[in-house]
Design an enzyme around this catalytic site. Structure first.
Site, PDB file in Angstrom:
ATOM      1  N   CYS A 159       0.838  -1.189   0.000  1.00 58.33           N
ATOM      2  CA  CYS A 159       0.000   0.000   0.000  1.00 58.33           C
ATOM      3  C   CYS A 159       0.883   1.253   0.000  1.00 58.33           C
ATOM      4  O   CYS A 159       2.060   1.191   0.333  1.00 58.33           O
ATOM      5  CB  CYS A 159      -0.853   0.014   1.253  1.00 58.33           C
ATOM      6  N   ARG A 194       2.717   1.616  -6.958  1.00 59.85           N
ATOM      7  CA  ARG A 194       2.962   0.566  -5.971  1.00 59.85           C
ATOM      8  C   ARG A 194       1.930  -0.547  -6.091  1.00 59.85           C
ATOM      9  O   ARG A 194       2.102  -1.612  -5.519  1.00 59.85           O
ATOM     10  CB  ARG A 194       2.928   1.164  -4.563  1.00 59.85           C
ATOM     11  N   TRP A 205      -3.741  -2.386  -1.391  1.00 66.42           N
ATOM     12  CA  TRP A 205      -3.675  -3.631  -2.154  1.00 66.42           C
ATOM     13  C   TRP A 205      -4.085  -4.718  -1.181  1.00 66.42           C
ATOM     14  O   TRP A 205      -3.404  -4.982  -0.198  1.00 66.42           O
ATOM     15  CB  TRP A 205      -2.255  -3.860  -2.662  1.00 66.42           C
ATOM     16  N   ASN A 259       0.350   0.996   6.145  1.00 62.80           N
ATOM     17  CA  ASN A 259       1.028   0.131   5.183  1.00 62.80           C
ATOM     18  C   ASN A 259       1.770  -0.939   5.966  1.00 62.80           C
ATOM     19  O   ASN A 259       2.473  -0.618   6.918  1.00 62.80           O
ATOM     20  CB  ASN A 259       2.016   0.970   4.357  1.00 62.80           C
ATOM     21  N   GLY A 260       1.604  -2.201   5.578  1.00 59.26           N
ATOM     22  CA  GLY A 260       2.300  -3.284   6.283  1.00 59.26           C
ATOM     23  C   GLY A 260       1.299  -4.269   6.845  1.00 59.26           C
ATOM     24  O   GLY A 260       0.150  -4.337   6.409  1.00 59.26           O
ATOM     25  N   GLU A 298      14.382 -13.673 -17.849  1.00 63.48           N
ATOM     26  CA  GLU A 298      13.869 -12.309 -17.700  1.00 63.48           C
ATOM     27  C   GLU A 298      12.920 -11.960 -18.852  1.00 63.48           C
ATOM     28  O   GLU A 298      11.883 -11.321 -18.654  1.00 63.48           O
ATOM     29  CB  GLU A 298      15.053 -11.327 -17.610  1.00 63.48           C
ATOM     30  N   LYS A 300       8.935 -10.916 -18.398  1.00 61.80           N
ATOM     31  CA  LYS A 300       8.311  -9.698 -18.933  1.00 61.80           C
ATOM     32  C   LYS A 300       7.030 -10.049 -19.694  1.00 61.80           C
ATOM     33  O   LYS A 300       6.027  -9.372 -19.571  1.00 61.80           O
ATOM     34  CB  LYS A 300       9.266  -8.941 -19.879  1.00 61.80           C
ATOM     35  N   GLU A 328       4.233 -11.115 -17.214  1.00 59.17           N
ATOM     36  CA  GLU A 328       3.664 -10.135 -16.294  1.00 59.17           C
ATOM     37  C   GLU A 328       2.917  -9.006 -16.979  1.00 59.17           C
ATOM     38  O   GLU A 328       1.949  -8.505 -16.417  1.00 59.17           O
ATOM     39  CB  GLU A 328       4.715  -9.597 -15.313  1.00 59.17           C
ATOM     40  N   HIS A 374      15.362 -32.142 -23.142  1.00 62.37           N
ATOM     41  CA  HIS A 374      15.081 -33.058 -22.033  1.00 62.37           C
ATOM     42  C   HIS A 374      13.627 -32.956 -21.579  1.00 62.37           C
ATOM     43  O   HIS A 374      13.310 -33.334 -20.455  1.00 62.37           O
ATOM     44  CB  HIS A 374      16.032 -32.773 -20.864  1.00 62.37           C
ATOM     45  N   LYS A 411       4.574  -2.728  -7.353  1.00 55.24           N
ATOM     46  CA  LYS A 411       5.970  -2.372  -7.576  1.00 55.24           C
ATOM     47  C   LYS A 411       6.885  -2.811  -6.436  1.00 55.24           C
ATOM     48  O   LYS A 411       7.964  -3.310  -6.674  1.00 55.24           O
ATOM     49  CB  LYS A 411       6.077  -0.862  -7.791  1.00 55.24           C
TER      50      LYS A 411
HETATM   51  C1  F6R Z   1       9.594  -7.951 -12.600  1.00 57.36           C
HETATM   52  C2  F6R Z   1       9.587  -7.274 -11.325  1.00 57.36           C
HETATM   53  C3  F6R Z   1       9.773  -8.084 -10.101  1.00 57.36           C
HETATM   54  C4  F6R Z   1      10.883  -7.449  -9.245  1.00 57.36           C
HETATM   55  C5  F6R Z   1      10.986  -8.166  -7.887  1.00 57.36           C
HETATM   56  C6  F6R Z   1      12.112  -7.613  -7.054  1.00 57.36           C
HETATM   57  O1  F6R Z   1       9.429  -7.052 -13.644  1.00 57.36           O
HETATM   58  O2  F6R Z   1       9.460  -6.097 -11.260  1.00 57.36           O
HETATM   59  O3  F6R Z   1      10.066  -9.410 -10.398  1.00 57.36           O
HETATM   60  O4  F6R Z   1      12.078  -7.531  -9.944  1.00 57.36           O
HETATM   61  O5  F6R Z   1       9.780  -8.032  -7.197  1.00 57.36           O
HETATM   62  O6  F6R Z   1      11.945  -6.257  -6.826  1.00 57.36           O
HETATM   63  P1  F6R Z   1      13.135  -5.336  -6.367  1.00 57.36           P
HETATM   64  O7  F6R Z   1      14.128  -5.308  -7.451  1.00 57.36           O
HETATM   65  O8  F6R Z   1      12.488  -4.011  -6.115  1.00 57.36           O
HETATM   66  O9  F6R Z   1      13.689  -5.953  -5.114  1.00 57.36           O
END
Ligand code: F6R
Length: 647
Positions: A33, A58, A118, A144-145, A517, A521, A524, A540, A642
């Site tokens: 949040c 966020r 959230w 938040n938390g 990676e 992308k 997500e 395999h 985020k």
């Molecule tokens: C993928 C993404 C997440 C973050 C992960 C770690 O696009 O954004 O997989 O990479 O939650 O987040 P940080 O780097 O902020 O620790």
């Protein structure tokens, strides 16, 4: 869910326990949040409304504001859905329509708090949205938390006659303050703090006094100090256009913010604390879209600059600047362990390949979320590097604490200045990539790989090696610009690519994390099933998936060996009539093997240590344009946020 109400019979108790467990499981996934509070002479409703928009990144599913009205009474306005009317279809709920009329704010208040929620405890709904107002109506909080012992506290409060109007853990805070209030608002908050277990930050306003109290333990809270105003929030974004002066609260600190920009910071025990005022390290331009359709696209395009920012001031002073970032690095390093989650973890995997191959130091990369439950064996001369864009990821933070407690050498590679991981690590490097607002991480990944290379240069006592990396780093911004020459092609093929139901991303060696990676992308932001796989492992098992609905995305660059081996894997797919998309620096040769309905994207050639930076960019663009074609909410993908601030 109201615990007291359902507790009446055994069946209900069972249901309640299940709901609690469900809630806990959800909490384990994510909680991020955003909170904001304003006290000053302007209309705080407007400041908080605009601040909430900046906290949207966020992730949230409901939103609310609380304020003191002209008569000094507390009011709360909440909504599920979005903050702004323009972000929802006509008729769908949003906060704006509740607080604005004919384009003007309906309310005016100088003491205001706000929240983006959230859902963790209880579904996204208006009654679960914050602020939560105490039963007496005297206090309102945003939080938040997670309050881990909320169930016990809630039972105690219910026994004392308090009625709960939400299913949240947060509501206990409002009632506890009310319960402890005996004429002294600050004292009531302090007594409440002694009761709370968990990680949290919260803001509270009251009918009885004209100030805001903020408290922090585990979740972020920073304070913008304006001329005549104070804005307290989860990060600097809501106030960066009003003031650059910021103080960062530490755990177990609380702030009392008054009118005219005055404030006191105290420990939870009530001892006065002198805080250093720092400068916010970026401008308002950094958090606007600057003409791009989405933040993600803007951030992808920033990479020539952000990559440069990560190395430019450092490469000419490696032995002073970078070495100073990692003071007292052990002489005989046992292992280098990279810790992170998601994209940051994949950057760490790139690090593992670099450290083993070029520094000849044993290395591994670890999912922080697994690592923390494994009771890992750690030695004193292990070097543990936590990687994080946000600096707030709970699993990574926890992993860092574990290795620190076990006596390892710890450092952070972090983007967000002053974040919890940065502070906990105490040393390491900032990425200087600016705020990453699109939920999907892009520019942080490429900057992390630069930082990892710089760190590894400290381990490699070979001037020629270092110079060759530095030379190539300096060429990188232009090479990244060359990658953007493919952007029109990628945009054009996106509708065809979007027809596939499954993707296999395949790479070998240092391109294996790139495959992971790239697939992340696509999952997500486009919501298409995509799997990253080591191309050598493909035969395999996964090769059984090859059919018309599967597109295999190959990353084929790097040294001749890796190149040839990955090419062999591609031919295995082609001989089964599989469709492929290839990222390669060797287009002419590759064309010989591809059919008319395959796709090929040319990337500039670079050294293996930097090749993931070049190779991930077309994959970022590919996911972006596929997601855009499918009309996805690119900057705020469903179910994602985020900062993942709960384990
Ligand atoms: C993928 C993404 C997440 C973050 C992960 C770690 O696009 O954004 O997989 O990479 O939650 O987040 P940080 O780097 O902020 O620790």
């Amino acid at each position: 869910m109201d615990g007291a109400r359902v507790y009446k019979n055994k069946n209900a108790l069972f249901i309640y326990i299940r709901c609690c467990l469900d809630a806990c499981l959800i909490c384990l996934v994510v909680n991020m949040c955003g909170i904001i509070g304003y006290i000053g002479n302007d209309n705080g409703i407007e400041v908080v409304f605009n601040g909430l928009i900046r906290l949207e990144y966020r992730g949230y599913d409901s939103v609310g504001i609380g304020f003191k009205d002209k008569k000094g009474k507390i009011k709360a306005v909440k909504s599920v859905g979005r903050i702004q009317r323009s972000d929802v279809a006509p008729g769908m709920p949003n906060l704006e329509e509740k607080i604005k009329e004919n384009g003007r704010f309906k309310f005016d208040s100088q003491i205001v708090i706000g929240h983006t929620r959230w859902a963790t405890h209880g579904a996204p709904s208006e009654r679960n949205a914050h602020p939560h107002v105490s039963m007496s109506g005297r206090f309102a909080i945003v939080h938040n938390g997670i309050i881990e012992n909320y169930y016990t506290l809630k039972k105690e409060l219910v026994d004392k006659g308090y009625k709960f109007s939400s299913e949240t853990d947060s509501e206990v805070i409002a009632h506890l303050i009310d319960y402890f209030y005996n004429g002294d608002f600050v004292e009531a908050v302090r007594k409440t703090l002694t009761k709370l277990d968990g990680a949290y930050s919260f803001l509270v306003i009251s009918e009885v006094d004209d100030f805001i109290i903020g408290a922090k333990k585990g979740s972020p809270l920073c304070v913008g100090i304006g001329n005549d105003e104070i804005i307290i929030s989860s990060d600097e974004m809501p106030f960066v256009d009003r003031t650059k002066k910021v103080i960062y609260l530490n755990d177990n600190e609380l702030i009392i913010a008054y009118f005219n920009g005055n404030y006191d910071v105290k420990s939870f025990e009530g001892i006065d604390i002198e805080k250093e005022i720092k400068g916010v390290p970026y401008d308002i331009e950094a958090i606007t879209k600057a003409g791009y359709k989405h933040f993600m696209l803007k951030e992808i395009h920033e990479q020539p600059t952000t990559v440069k920012n990560a190395f430019i001031s450092r490469v000419d002073h490696l032995d002073t600047m970078v070495r100073d970032n990692f003071p007292n690095l052990p002489r005989n390093i046992n292992r280098v362990i990279y810790l992170g989650c998601g994209t940051s973890l994949y950057a760490g995997m790139v690090g593992m390949y670099i450290t083993e191959r070029y520094a000849h130091v044993p290395s591994r990369s670890e999912y922080a979320s697994e690592f923390i439950y494994r009771d890992p064996v750690i030695f004193r001369n292990d070097v543990c590097i936590a990687l994080s864009q946000s600096g707030e990821t709970a699993d990574t933070k926890e992993a860092l604490k574990i290795v620190k407690d076990k006596g390892a050498y710890v450092a952070g590679i972090v983007n967000t200045v002053g974040s919890q991981i940065a502070r906990l690590a105490g040393k390491g490097m900032y990425l200087h990539a600016g705020p990453e607002i699109g939920v999907a991480s892009t520019k942080a990944f490429t900057s992390q790989i630069i930082a990892i290379n710089l760190f590894n240069m400290l381990l490699i006592d070979d001037d020629d090696y270092r110079q060759s990396i530095i030379n190539e780093m300096k060429r990188l911004p232009n090479k990244i610009k060359d990658v953007f020459n493919n952007e029109d092609y990628i945009r054009d093929i996106a509708p065809m690519i979007a027809r596939y139901k499954n993707f296999l991303y395949l790479g070998r060696d240092i391109n294996y994390p790139v495959a992971l990676e790239g697939a992340l992308k696509m999952k997500e932001i486009a919501y298409i099933h995509a799997e990253g796989y080591s191309s050598g492992e493909m035969k395999h098992g996964p090769i059984a998936l090859v059919d018309d609905n599967l597109l295999s995305v190959f990353i084929i660059t790097g040294g001749r060996d890796i190149y040839q081996k990955t090419l062999n894997n591609l031919l295995e797919i082609k001989s089964r009539n599989g469709k492929v998309l290839v990222i390669t620096d060797n287009v002419d040769e590759m064309r010989k093997y591809l059919g008319n309905d395959d796709y090929i994207i040319k990337v500039p050639n670079t050294i293996p240590q930097l090749t993931p930076i070049i190779n991930i960019i077309p994959l970022q663009l590919l996911s972006y344009y596929v997601a855009d074609h499918l009309g996805r909410e690119i900057d705020k993908p469903r179910n994602l946020a985020k900062s993942v601030t709960v384990e």
